[in-house]
Design a protein around this motif. Structure first.
Motif, PDB file in Angstrom:
ATOM      1  N   ILE A 492       0.819  -1.208   0.000  1.00 48.11           N
ATOM      2  CA  ILE A 492       0.000   0.000   0.000  1.00 48.11           C
ATOM      3  C   ILE A 492       0.858   1.264   0.000  1.00 48.11           C
ATOM      4  N   SER A 493       2.149   1.119   0.171  1.00 41.30           N
ATOM      5  CA  SER A 493       3.037   2.287   0.253  1.00 41.30           C
ATOM      6  C   SER A 493       3.432   2.789  -1.132  1.00 41.30           C
ATOM      7  N   ASP A 494       4.027   3.983  -1.145  1.00 43.59           N
ATOM      8  CA  ASP A 494       4.487   4.568  -2.405  1.00 43.59           C
ATOM      9  C   ASP A 494       5.980   4.328  -2.632  1.00 43.59           C
ATOM     10  N   HIS A 495       6.525   3.294  -1.970  1.00 49.11           N
ATOM     11  CA  HIS A 495       7.918   2.939  -2.201  1.00 49.11           C
ATOM     12  C   HIS A 495       8.062   1.414  -2.282  1.00 49.11           C
ATOM     13  N   GLU A 496       9.183   0.978  -2.820  1.00 49.94           N
ATOM     14  CA  GLU A 496       9.454  -0.443  -2.998  1.00 49.94           C
ATOM     15  C   GLU A 496       9.568  -1.139  -1.649  1.00 49.94           C
ATOM     16  N   SER A 497       9.059  -2.377  -1.573  1.00 54.42           N
ATOM     17  CA  SER A 497       9.112  -3.139  -0.324  1.00 54.42           C
ATOM     18  C   SER A 497       9.554  -4.568  -0.610  1.00 54.42           C
ATOM     19  N   ALA A 498      10.278  -5.134   0.340  1.00 55.91           N
ATOM     20  CA  ALA A 498      10.763  -6.499   0.178  1.00 55.91           C
ATOM     21  C   ALA A 498       9.631  -7.497   0.358  1.00 55.91           C
ATOM     22  N   PHE A 499       9.577  -8.483  -0.539  1.00 57.98           N
ATOM     23  CA  PHE A 499       8.589  -9.554  -0.421  1.00 57.98           C
ATOM     24  C   PHE A 499       9.017 -10.714  -1.301  1.00 57.98           C
ATOM     25  N   THR A 500       8.940 -11.908  -0.747  1.00 58.37           N
ATOM     26  CA  THR A 500       9.305 -13.110  -1.491  1.00 58.37           C
ATOM     27  C   THR A 500       8.059 -13.941  -1.746  1.00 58.37           C
ATOM     28  N   LEU A 501       7.786 -14.210  -2.998  1.00 55.94           N
ATOM     29  CA  LEU A 501       6.638 -15.017  -3.374  1.00 55.94           C
ATOM     30  C   LEU A 501       6.865 -16.457  -2.923  1.00 55.94           C
ATOM     31  N   PRO A 502       5.910 -17.069  -2.226  1.00 52.08           N
ATOM     32  CA  PRO A 502       6.087 -18.459  -1.787  1.00 52.08           C
ATOM     33  C   PRO A 502       6.335 -19.395  -2.971  1.00 52.08           C
ATOM     34  N   GLN A 503       7.116 -20.427  -2.718  1.00 52.16           N
ATOM     35  CA  GLN A 503       7.440 -21.385  -3.762  1.00 52.16           C
ATOM     36  C   GLN A 503       6.171 -22.059  -4.273  1.00 52.16           C
ATOM     37  N   GLY A 504       6.053 -22.118  -5.572  1.00 56.44           N
ATOM     38  CA  GLY A 504       4.904 -22.782  -6.180  1.00 56.44           C
ATOM     39  C   GLY A 504       3.695 -21.893  -6.380  1.00 56.44           C
ATOM     40  N   ALA A 505       3.739 -20.673  -5.863  1.00 61.54           N
ATOM     41  CA  ALA A 505       2.608 -19.759  -6.027  1.00 61.54           C
ATOM     42  C   ALA A 505       2.511 -19.296  -7.479  1.00 61.54           C
ATOM     43  N   LYS A 506       1.289 -19.227  -7.996  1.00 67.57           N
ATOM     44  CA  LYS A 506       1.059 -18.798  -9.368  1.00 67.57           C
ATOM     45  C   LYS A 506       0.133 -17.592  -9.373  1.00 67.57           C
ATOM     46  N   ILE A 507       0.649 -16.456  -9.820  1.00 71.38           N
ATOM     47  CA  ILE A 507      -0.120 -15.212  -9.833  1.00 71.38           C
ATOM     48  C   ILE A 507      -1.224 -15.297 -10.889  1.00 71.38           C
ATOM     49  N   ILE A 508      -2.453 -14.940 -10.482  1.00 73.57           N
ATOM     50  CA  ILE A 508      -3.570 -14.962 -11.430  1.00 73.57           C
ATOM     51  C   ILE A 508      -3.983 -13.561 -11.863  1.00 73.57           C
ATOM     52  N   LEU A 509      -3.665 -12.547 -11.069  1.00 76.58           N
ATOM     53  CA  LEU A 509      -3.932 -11.172 -11.459  1.00 76.58           C
ATOM     54  C   LEU A 509      -3.045 -10.254 -10.627  1.00 76.58           C
ATOM     55  N   SER A 510      -2.465  -9.240 -11.272  1.00 71.89           N
ATOM     56  CA  SER A 510      -1.588  -8.330 -10.540  1.00 71.89           C
ATOM     57  C   SER A 510      -1.628  -6.948 -11.153  1.00 71.89           C
ATOM     58  N   CYS A 511      -1.243  -5.960 -10.361  1.00 72.83           N
ATOM     59  CA  CYS A 511      -1.035  -4.606 -10.842  1.00 72.83           C
ATOM     60  C   CYS A 511       0.242  -4.080 -10.203  1.00 72.83           C
ATOM     61  N   GLY A 512       0.949  -3.193 -10.880  1.00 71.49           N
ATOM     62  CA  GLY A 512       2.223  -2.718 -10.370  1.00 71.49           C
ATOM     63  C   GLY A 512       3.355  -3.626 -10.821  1.00 71.49           C
ATOM     64  N   GLN A 513       4.445  -3.607 -10.044  1.00 70.70           N
ATOM     65  CA  GLN A 513       5.661  -4.325 -10.432  1.00 70.70           C
ATOM     66  C   GLN A 513       5.994  -5.405  -9.398  1.00 70.70           C
ATOM     67  N   VAL A 514       5.811  -6.647  -9.797  1.00 72.35           N
ATOM     68  CA  VAL A 514       6.171  -7.791  -8.967  1.00 72.35           C
ATOM     69  C   VAL A 514       7.500  -8.319  -9.478  1.00 72.35           C
ATOM     70  N   ALA A 515       8.535  -8.263  -8.639  1.00 72.06           N
ATOM     71  CA  ALA A 515       9.869  -8.716  -9.050  1.00 72.06           C
ATOM     72  C   ALA A 515      10.413  -9.692  -8.011  1.00 72.06           C
ATOM     73  N   GLU A 516      11.524 -10.326  -8.329  1.00 72.80           N
ATOM     74  CA  GLU A 516      12.146 -11.290  -7.426  1.00 72.80           C
ATOM     75  C   GLU A 516      12.518 -10.603  -6.110  1.00 72.80           C
ATOM     76  N   GLY A 517      11.857 -11.025  -5.034  1.00 70.59           N
ATOM     77  CA  GLY A 517      12.204 -10.542  -3.704  1.00 70.59           C
ATOM     78  C   GLY A 517      11.710  -9.147  -3.357  1.00 70.59           C
ATOM     79  N   LYS A 518      10.878  -8.545  -4.224  1.00 73.05           N
ATOM     80  CA  LYS A 518      10.405  -7.197  -3.906  1.00 73.05           C
ATOM     81  C   LYS A 518       9.123  -6.871  -4.665  1.00 73.05           C
ATOM     82  N   LEU A 519       8.423  -5.885  -4.128  1.00 71.22           N
ATOM     83  CA  LEU A 519       7.217  -5.364  -4.765  1.00 71.22           C
ATOM     84  C   LEU A 519       7.416  -3.880  -5.008  1.00 71.22           C
ATOM     85  N   GLY A 520       7.018  -3.418  -6.185  1.00 72.48           N
ATOM     86  CA  GLY A 520       7.099  -2.001  -6.474  1.00 72.48           C
ATOM     87  C   GLY A 520       6.055  -1.222  -5.694  1.00 72.48           C
ATOM     88  N   PRO A 521       6.114   0.108  -5.748  1.00 82.51           N
ATOM     89  CA  PRO A 521       5.120   0.936  -5.062  1.00 82.51           C
ATOM     90  C   PRO A 521       3.707   0.621  -5.554  1.00 82.51           C
TER      91      PRO A 521
END
Length: 531
Positions: A492-521
């Motif tokens: 919910i923040s306006d800055h990048e935050s660390a986050f690791t997607l659990p192994q085997g998780a499959k994204i079905i819908l997203s907005c913004g920037q989902v990258a390895e080990g982090k989420l964009g604002p």
């Protein structure tokens, strides 16, 4: 359509229509029922399950329809009963259920019932409203205060008594302690059910039953309570929320059950009302759902705010079902409360995805799917009686009631060829339906994707909500149903935050920037977790 033996309304996406401002078919500057009928395709294409129409009944419009002068008819500015029947038929043909507002706590002082009641103390409707003698010094019978400011009592010289009103003095409270009044309300409910409506949003349920002893309210116990109106100086215990409410809603539920899968949702606002909300909806003999204000006036959208609200409805046996809204005709546009203009588009996408992941029903307010902002209405153009009476301490409700924009370059954004009753938001034409419909990447198309995702996933419609975790910037929770587990994540923040997607998780819908080990604002996603 029912899934997994669940009623149609469970997990539904409901679209609220404020009829004065949705679409004007006769070019008088005020929206109407034929205008709604003409524009129902927009709502059907959005993927909504139902519409909720705010009051369109005969009214002097001092509170814009919430002061009802005739409960069984349509005000001429909105059309006719035949127009309503046509609307219902069109909606049903598009697969949309129709929910209508019912205002049963009070009426207009122009209602024939009140005209008769005030004539004497012994006529047939003498006890249909709340009357009381003055104190020996002529002052009101107790200290209750109106929500719109000032005493909740107005003197009537014809009866030589005061009458009670929680809202405007032109909105006298009905006396629901009277069996005759209850019987009449049941008849009103049947009138609209017989016309094919699929449910009721019941206004001001908290105000249906007062303490018949007229006990004084105590002073406000919270020393930090914001006090813009005289009503705020009290703990409003005795003028509302009486135990008769629960007996009466059982009777209403029995009537609705006769008509099949009818949806009932109570509007209950105010601090400290959660126990009342749960009691209104517990078991199978009361109302289906309750419409709370947890998000409607929240100044910020934080992980903590979301988890705290959801925790109040954990899904225990016998518990009612929540209904959520981020904005409505009484509450400011969420994007204007929760985001900066620079972040508005990204935030709107995150907000809509979050909304579609909540456990409960969700109510989209007209224009929310377009990203409409709160409009600053100058004092000289205000229509809202509460804002006029409490200016400038109360935020005008007019700013969220402005007309729906349909076409950018048309007169008044395609709402009407005549000047509308409220001005068009200066930035709204660029967000018009015609500017976004079918345009890849538009917010409207994103809203359609988010609604479609919700409707395709039983876990989102009616699954349990587990592990709501309010991080400093990241909100996570899971929705679980029949062995399927969805992970819902929101930065919910306006800055990048660390986050690791659990192994085997499959994204079905997203907005913004989902990258390895982090989420964009302002990034969010929903993912299916492997078992």
């Amino acid at each position: 359509m029912e899934q997994d033996d669940q009623p149609w309304w469970k997990g539904a996406v409901i679209y609220q229509i404020y009829p004065r401002s949705y679409a004007d078919s006769n070019d008088d500057g005020i929206g109407d029922l034929p205008g709604i009928t003409q524009q129902l395709d927009h709502i059907a294409r959005l993927g909504a399950d139902a519409i909720w129409i705010s009051p369109f009944y005969t009214s002097p419009m001092l509170d814009f329809g919430y002061d009802v002068a005739e409960f069984r008819n349509v005000d001429p500015i909105f059309g006719t009963l035949e127009d309503f029947d046509t609307l219902v038929a069109k909606a049903h043909g598009l697969g949309l259920k129709v929910i209508i507002d019912q205002v049963w706590s009070h009426s207009s002082d122009q209602h024939r019932w009140f005209s008769e009641s005030r004539q004497s103390r012994d006529n047939d409707k003498s006890d249909w409203y709340v009357w009381a003698d003055p104190k020996p010094d002529g002052t009101p019978p107790n200290n209750w205060q109106s929500i719109f400011g000032g005493p909740a009592w107005t003197w009537d010289s014809r009866r030589g008594q005061y009458y009670f009103h929680n809202f405007l003095k032109q909105q006298p409270d009905l006396n629901l302690h009277s069996q005759a009044v209850q019987d009449e309300i049941v008849k009103i409910a049947r009138f609209w059910l017989d016309r094919g409506v699929d449910g009721f949003r019941i206004d001001a349920v908290l105000h249906m039953f007062h303490d018949a002893a007229l006990t004084d309210n105590p002073p406000a116990s919270d020393p930090n309570k914001f006090k813009a109106r005289s009503h705020d100086f009290q703990d409003n215990i005795h003028n509302q929320g009486g135990p008769g409410t629960f007996r009466f809603v059982k009777r209403l539920r029995e009537v609705m059950n006769e008509y099949g899968a009818i949806f009932s949702v109570a509007e209950v606002g105010g601090a400290g009302t959660h126990a009342f909300q749960q009691k209104l909806t517990d078991g199978e003999k009361k109302l289906n759902s309750v419409y709370g204000f947890e998000f409607l006036y929240a100044k910020e959208l934080t992980p903590g705010v979301v988890c705290e609200a959801l925790a109040r409805w954990p899904g225990e046996d016998g518990e009612g079902w929540p209904t959520w809204a981020f904005e409505n005709h009484d509450a400011p546009r969420a994007v204007s409360r929760w985001a900066t203009p620079a972040n508005a588009d990204a935030f709107n996408r995150l907000k809509l995805l979050l909304f579609m992941c909540l456990r409960g029903n969700v109510i989209l307010y007209q224009g929310e799917e377009l990203g409409l902002t709160q409009v600053d209405i100058p004092f000289e153009k205000l229509q809202d009686p509460e804002a006029i009476a409490n200016w400038p301490l109360t935020l005008s409700r007019d700013g969220v009631r402005t007309p729906m924009p349909w076409e950018k370059d048309a007169a008044f954004a395609g709402f009407s060829s005549a000047e509308p009753w409220l001005p068009i938001g200066p930035d709204h034409p660029a967000m018009a339906v015609g500017e976004q419909d079918g345009v890849d990447g538009s917010l409207l198309e994103w809203a359609r994707q988010a609604v479609a995702m919700r409707k395709a996933e039983p876990a989102l419609l009616y699954g349990q909500l587990e592990h709501c975790t309010p991080g400093e910037t990241i909100l996570t929770f899971e929705r679980v149903h029949d062995g399927e587990r969805l992970l819902c994540v929101f930065n919910i923040s306006d800055h990048e935050s660390a986050f690791t997607l659990p192994q085997g998780a499959k994204i079905i819908l997203s907005c913004g920037q989902v990258a390895e080990g982090k989420l964009g604002p302002l990034t969010a996603f929903v993912a299916k977790l492997s078992e």
